[in-house]
Enzyme design. Structure first.
Site, PDB file in Angstrom:
ATOM      1  N   HIS A 382       5.249   0.016  10.905  1.00  0.00           N
ATOM      2  CA  HIS A 382       5.188   0.626   9.571  1.00  0.00           C
ATOM      3  C   HIS A 382       6.489   1.272   9.129  1.00  0.00           C
ATOM      4  O   HIS A 382       6.490   1.993   8.131  1.00  0.00           O
ATOM      5  CB  HIS A 382       4.093   1.702   9.535  1.00  0.00           C
ATOM      6  CG  HIS A 382       2.705   1.160   9.385  1.00  0.00           C
ATOM      7  ND1 HIS A 382       2.184   0.746   8.178  1.00  0.00           N
ATOM      8  CD2 HIS A 382       1.724   0.953  10.297  1.00  0.00           C
ATOM      9  CE1 HIS A 382       0.946   0.329   8.351  1.00  0.00           C
ATOM     10  NE2 HIS A 382       0.640   0.440   9.624  1.00  0.00           N
ATOM     11  N   LYS A 573       4.177  11.431  -3.762  1.00  0.00           N
ATOM     12  CA  LYS A 573       4.180  10.842  -2.422  1.00  0.00           C
ATOM     13  C   LYS A 573       4.791  11.851  -1.461  1.00  0.00           C
ATOM     14  O   LYS A 573       5.297  12.897  -1.881  1.00  0.00           O
ATOM     15  CB  LYS A 573       4.974   9.530  -2.384  1.00  0.00           C
ATOM     16  CG  LYS A 573       6.417   9.660  -2.882  1.00  0.00           C
ATOM     17  CD  LYS A 573       7.075   8.293  -2.976  1.00  0.00           C
ATOM     18  CE  LYS A 573       6.418   7.434  -4.037  1.00  0.00           C
ATOM     19  NZ  LYS A 573       6.847   6.032  -3.997  1.00  0.00           N
ATOM     20  N   ARG A 574       4.721  11.556  -0.182  1.00  0.00           N
ATOM     21  CA  ARG A 574       5.326  12.425   0.823  1.00  0.00           C
ATOM     22  C   ARG A 574       6.793  12.681   0.472  1.00  0.00           C
ATOM     23  O   ARG A 574       7.516  11.773   0.071  1.00  0.00           O
ATOM     24  CB  ARG A 574       5.205  11.746   2.194  1.00  0.00           C
ATOM     25  CG  ARG A 574       5.774  12.498   3.352  1.00  0.00           C
ATOM     26  CD  ARG A 574       5.310  11.848   4.659  1.00  0.00           C
ATOM     27  NE  ARG A 574       5.621  10.428   4.723  1.00  0.00           N
ATOM     28  CZ  ARG A 574       6.736   9.920   5.252  1.00  0.00           C
ATOM     29  NH1 ARG A 574       7.658  10.735   5.756  1.00  0.00           N
ATOM     30  NH2 ARG A 574       6.931   8.628   5.292  1.00  0.00           N
ATOM     31  N   LYS A 579      12.769   8.473   0.071  1.00  0.00           N
ATOM     32  CA  LYS A 579      11.909   8.180  -1.079  1.00  0.00           C
ATOM     33  C   LYS A 579      12.560   8.616  -2.394  1.00  0.00           C
ATOM     34  O   LYS A 579      12.096   8.281  -3.470  1.00  0.00           O
ATOM     35  CB  LYS A 579      10.542   8.834  -0.895  1.00  0.00           C
ATOM     36  CG  LYS A 579       9.745   8.224   0.270  1.00  0.00           C
ATOM     37  CD  LYS A 579       8.398   8.886   0.452  1.00  0.00           C
ATOM     38  CE  LYS A 579       7.641   8.319   1.642  1.00  0.00           C
ATOM     39  NZ  LYS A 579       7.139   6.951   1.430  1.00  0.00           N
ATOM     40  N   THR A 681       2.000   1.758  -0.858  1.00  0.00           N
ATOM     41  CA  THR A 681       0.750   1.346  -1.511  1.00  0.00           C
ATOM     42  C   THR A 681       0.538   2.126  -2.800  1.00  0.00           C
ATOM     43  O   THR A 681      -0.271   1.724  -3.632  1.00  0.00           O
ATOM     44  CB  THR A 681      -0.462   1.546  -0.578  1.00  0.00           C
ATOM     45  OG1 THR A 681      -0.474   2.884  -0.084  1.00  0.00           O
ATOM     46  CG2 THR A 681      -0.418   0.564   0.577  1.00  0.00           C
ATOM     47  N   LYS A 685      -1.387   1.101  -6.424  1.00  0.00           N
ATOM     48  CA  LYS A 685      -2.418   1.914  -7.071  1.00  0.00           C
ATOM     49  C   LYS A 685      -2.052   2.195  -8.526  1.00  0.00           C
ATOM     50  O   LYS A 685      -2.896   2.098  -9.431  1.00  0.00           O
ATOM     51  CB  LYS A 685      -2.610   3.222  -6.311  1.00  0.00           C
ATOM     52  CG  LYS A 685      -3.204   3.031  -4.935  1.00  0.00           C
ATOM     53  CD  LYS A 685      -2.997   4.253  -4.046  1.00  0.00           C
ATOM     54  CE  LYS A 685      -3.348   3.922  -2.601  1.00  0.00           C
ATOM     55  NZ  LYS A 685      -2.829   4.897  -1.642  1.00  0.00           N
TER      56      LYS A 685
END
Length: 838
Positions: A382, A573-574, A579, A681, A685
């Site tokens: 992952h 998100k985290r 990111k 993901t 969504k």
């Protein structure tokens, strides 16, 4: 929730044990009146409450038990059918299951939403109110755990014999509060109140060993036997949660393990009056399942995390073998009866654990045990971040698991012999591929162990799998090319459209029917309505309704007035540097400066939403949260900016909040540095709920663009290949700073202390990191990102065109169902067939 003092009296006041068979059939019926009766009976007989004294949580429990009772028969029938058919099972081992709330999803999968709503209406209540009372089961940190939960839903919907295995953490991912802009972590006491969904199974309690040492002896047959002795033991007790499929009779099982002491207290200490010492061992022992992801910045935290991994793996292996032996006599049949999927490296210790059990307990020879082990396990990678590939100090591993250390050493020795035979004289390759990393503090590389000990290794997006083969572990791909395959992640449409976005789901169903709920490719039929003006308007109204709901929530919780007409620009998100929440924040500052420089210029109103948690020990991520909140304070309080730009940080981002935010989004921010995000993901969504995506060609964004078309997504920035080239050539972020006047203005404003006048140097670490190093190439991508955002604003002014693209995005999301992903696992890796439950 409003209190109701006029709940109808029970139709039958007799206790359940006195009911006739006919009445019991009524009790588990699915008519509105059946739910109404069982709700009232649960309130009285299970909770011992009068309607006038019942709390909101009591009402939630009454409904939850009403729903669970209707799952029980199918739950039992499912397990019985698997036993009778000796079905091959899938065992999904994951340290995380980010379940969120269970009530709403169970109601939808049982297809009883209308009748439940009618029943509650008759009692003066609403389903939406009751659902809001449920506490999220936050047993995960982000995408990994949420993917596991989506997969469990798809496995049941596809009628696949499957079990999930994890840990029943007493405290899930921490509750995040924002205090003066800073993240403050508070315990997530999700089990403080009664959990109606779980069933404790004390009969399935297993002994888990730690420490001790290994002795050798020769048995009567002359075979060398290894005994793991003088261990410190813990008990693992099973707690089961039903996982219903949609529209079928399958109810699979999620089994979570809770740590229990072998003795409640030490009587000798107690009798001497040392009450603390009498119970201290119990407290220490049970800390194993106390909290999700203890802070591993300390040796104690790292040891606890490693203990957690072995704890749930050992219990799961024992449980799998118990079930197998009940139906089979020959251990060599195990790969035909089971498949074990390792969700990332956390459960990798299952490989030496199964080898230990096969050899030391069952008496198999190494070759037979290894053939079974490798045929049984499959590994999902992952991450593409080398630093995130799990490694454990050999000293720590050897102290906790002396026998497993011997087994891993033997696995490595045999594996390196295989490598040496294929690549004679290539000692550097042997060093690179060894499971043991050399150095002053030798490490065990768990990803390497997972690859060597599995028959399948899969990535989670096409780009990720390609980079896995060519960049992350190319030596292993060169040796085992047949093991590597791609399984692009997906999401369950039941939760992430049918449940979270009822207005859009209803609109879609009104035009194409409801088969899309289990066959997401049906959404393709929406394309014929793209030019339908009436449909477009209904689509916009559904989005408007969702935006108004989110605005109302923010007004209630943060006392901020959000304009639903503004463009809702969302990144949730985290919090992690790769990111690139920081890139989003830099763009906000750029917009702020534009408005200040020219207040009368036309401007597309925009509300920028951030949300996410930073790991407690991750200094830079926590500083980014403070930075975003400081920007928000400046922007939101400036009268010149009012009505044009607003910044919102959503505290305590979690599954139930995501279900409100995602349907309201206009723009989905998926802007990680190319080559760093395995899949993502959240991108799926948001797109499934009608948001347009702005993103890099990273993770599953690549495949989303392939599906929706380049003209229907906002792509910017360096590709993964270009990122690699820029790094190799010697990246100099200051060159981009000097070259871009807008970037220079943004960075200078940060450097001046403008966003923290009371502490001008507060954000210096952010400034210095970007200007001197910029590991994730924010400055290199800044101009392209801002230019792309300008295109977003331009398109948003043309609501008809924006709506067409939104409809097209949803229509082309069929590929990204977790049902498709799971079917591929079944066909290509697990070789498992569905079992129809009658």
């Amino acid at each position: 929730m409003k209190k109701n003092n006029t709940v109808k009296p029970l139709k039958n006041h007799r206790h359940a044990v006195d009911r006739s068979v006919a009445e019991l059939e009524l009790y588990k019926g699915i008519r509105a009146e059946d739910f109404e009766q069982s709700f009232q009976e649960n309130l009285k007989y299970r909770l011992v409450k009068e309607p006038t004294t019942a709390t909101d949580y009591d009402r939630y429990l009454s409904l939850a038990y009403s729903i669970r009772d209707r799952l029980v028969e199918n739950w039992m029938s499912t397990q019985k059918a698997y036993r009778e058919k000796k079905a091959k099972r899938v065992y999904y081992l994951s340290l995380e299951f980010l379940i969120g709330r269970t009530l709403g999803n169970s109601v939808i999968n049982l297809q009883v939403e209308d009748n439940v709503s009618k029943a509650l209406q008759g009692l003066g209540l609403t389903l939406e109110e009751i659902r809001e009372v449920e506490i999220d089961a936050g047993l995960g940190n982000g995408g990994l755990g949420r993917l596991a939960a989506c997969f469990m839903d798809s496995l049941a919907t596809l009628e696949i014999p499957a079990y999930g295995y994890g840990i029943r953490y007493d405290y899930g991912i921490f509750r995040q509060k924002i205090v003066r802009g800073y993240q403050v972590e508070e315990p997530d006491e999700w089990l403080a109140m009664e959990n109606p969904w779980e069933k404790v199974r004390p009969e399935y309690t297993y002994r888990i060993k730690f420490g001790g040492h290994v002795t050798q002896r020769t048995n009567r047959a002359g075979k060398m036997v290894f005994d793991w002795v003088d261990t410190e033991d813990v008990l693992a007790t099973a707690y089961d949660t039903p996982v219903p499929g949609f529209g079928n009779k399958t109810v699979n099982n999620l089994r979570l393990w809770s740590a229990k002491a072998t003795e409640e207290f030490e009587l000798d200490f107690f009798n001497k009056g040392d009450y603390f010492a009498a119970t201290s061992k119990k407290t220490e022992t049970e800390s194993i399942s106390k909290v999700l992801y203890p802070n591993d910045n300390s040796p104690e935290g790292r040891e606890l995390r490693l203990k957690q991994q072995y704890f749930f793996v050992s219990a799961s292996i024992q449980d799998i073998l118990r079930r197998f032996k009940r139906e089979h006599a020959e251990l060599r049949e195990l790969p035909d009866a089971a498949s074990i999927q390792l969700n990332d490296t956390h459960p990798t210790i299952a490989i030496p654990e199964l080898m230990r059990v096969m050899m030391d307990v069952e008496g198999l020879e190494w070759e037979d045990a290894w053939d079974i082990t490798r045929a049984l396990f499959a590994y999902t990678n992952h991450t593409l971040l080398p630093e995130a590939l799990e490694k454990w100090p050999l000293a720590l591993f050897g102290r906790l698991f002396p026998r497993h250390t011997q087994i891993v050493q033997e696995i490595n020795a045999r594996f390196l012999r295989e490598v040496a035979n294929k690549y004679p004289g290539d000692t550097e390759r042997l060093r690179r591929m060894s499971i043991f990393e050399e150095g002053h503090d030798p490490q065990i590389r768990m990803a390497y162990l997972a690859i060597v000990g599995s028959h399948s290794v899969n990535g989670v997006s096409a780009l990720h799998t390609d980079l896995l083969k060519t960049s992350l572990v190319p030596d292993f791909y060169d040796l085992f090319p047949e093991r590597f395959n791609n399984k692009t992640n997906g999401i369950t449409p039941r939760r992430w459209l049918r449940k979270c976005n009822p207005s859009l789901a209803a609109l879609i169903t009104s035009r194409i029917g409801d088969k899309w709920v289990t066959d997401l490719s049906q959404l393709k039929k929406l394309e014929k309505f793209i030019d339908d003006r009436e449909f477009q308007e209904q689509w916009r109204q559904a989005k408007r309704n969702n935006k108004e709901k989110l605005a109302s929530l923010i007004a209630l919780e943060q006392r901020l007035a959000v304009d639903p007409e503004s463009l809702f620009d969302v990144q949730v998100k985290r919090i992690h540097e790769y990111k690139r929440q920081l890139l989003d924040a830099l763009h906000v500052i750029a917009l702020y400066r534009r408005i200040k420089d020219n207040p009368k210029a036309p401007f597309v109103p925009r509300t920028v939403f951030f949300g996410g948690k930073a790991a407690p020990g991750y200094f830079m991520a926590k500083l980014i949260i403070k930075f975003i909140n400081s920007i928000a304070e400046v922007v939101n309080q400036d009268p010149q900016i009012k009505g044009k730009l607003m910044v919102i940080f959503l505290p305590n981002y979690r599954v139930s909040l995501a279900e409100k935010v995602i349907p309201a989004a206009d723009l989905s921010e998926q802007i990680s540095t190319s080559g760093k995000e395995a899949s993502g993901t959240g991108n799926m969504k948001f797109a499934l709920n009608g948001a347009l995506t702005i993103g890099t060609l990273d993770g599953a964004n690549v495949e989303i663009q392939e599906e929706v078309g380049a003209e229907n997504i906002f792509i910017f920035g360096l590709t993964a290949e270009e990122v690699g080239r820029v790094k190799r050539e010697g990246y100099q972020p200051r060159e981009f700073y000097e070259r871009s006047p807008e970037l220079k203005g943004v960075m200078d404003l940060i450097h001046s202390g403008f966003f923290s006048p009371e502490n001008p140097g507060l954000f210096k670490p952010i400034y210095d990191s970007l200007m001197n190093h910029d590991e994730y190439l924010l400055l290199a991508d800044f101009d392209a990102y801002v230019e792309c955002q300008d295109k977003v604003s331009q398109l948003y002014q043309n609501q008809e065109e924006w709506t067409k693209k939104a409809i097209l995005n949803v229509a082309r999301m069929g590929k990204f169902s977790s049902d498709r992903t799971i079917q591929e696992y079944c066909d290509d890796i697990w070789m498992v067939k569905p079992v129809k439950i009658q």
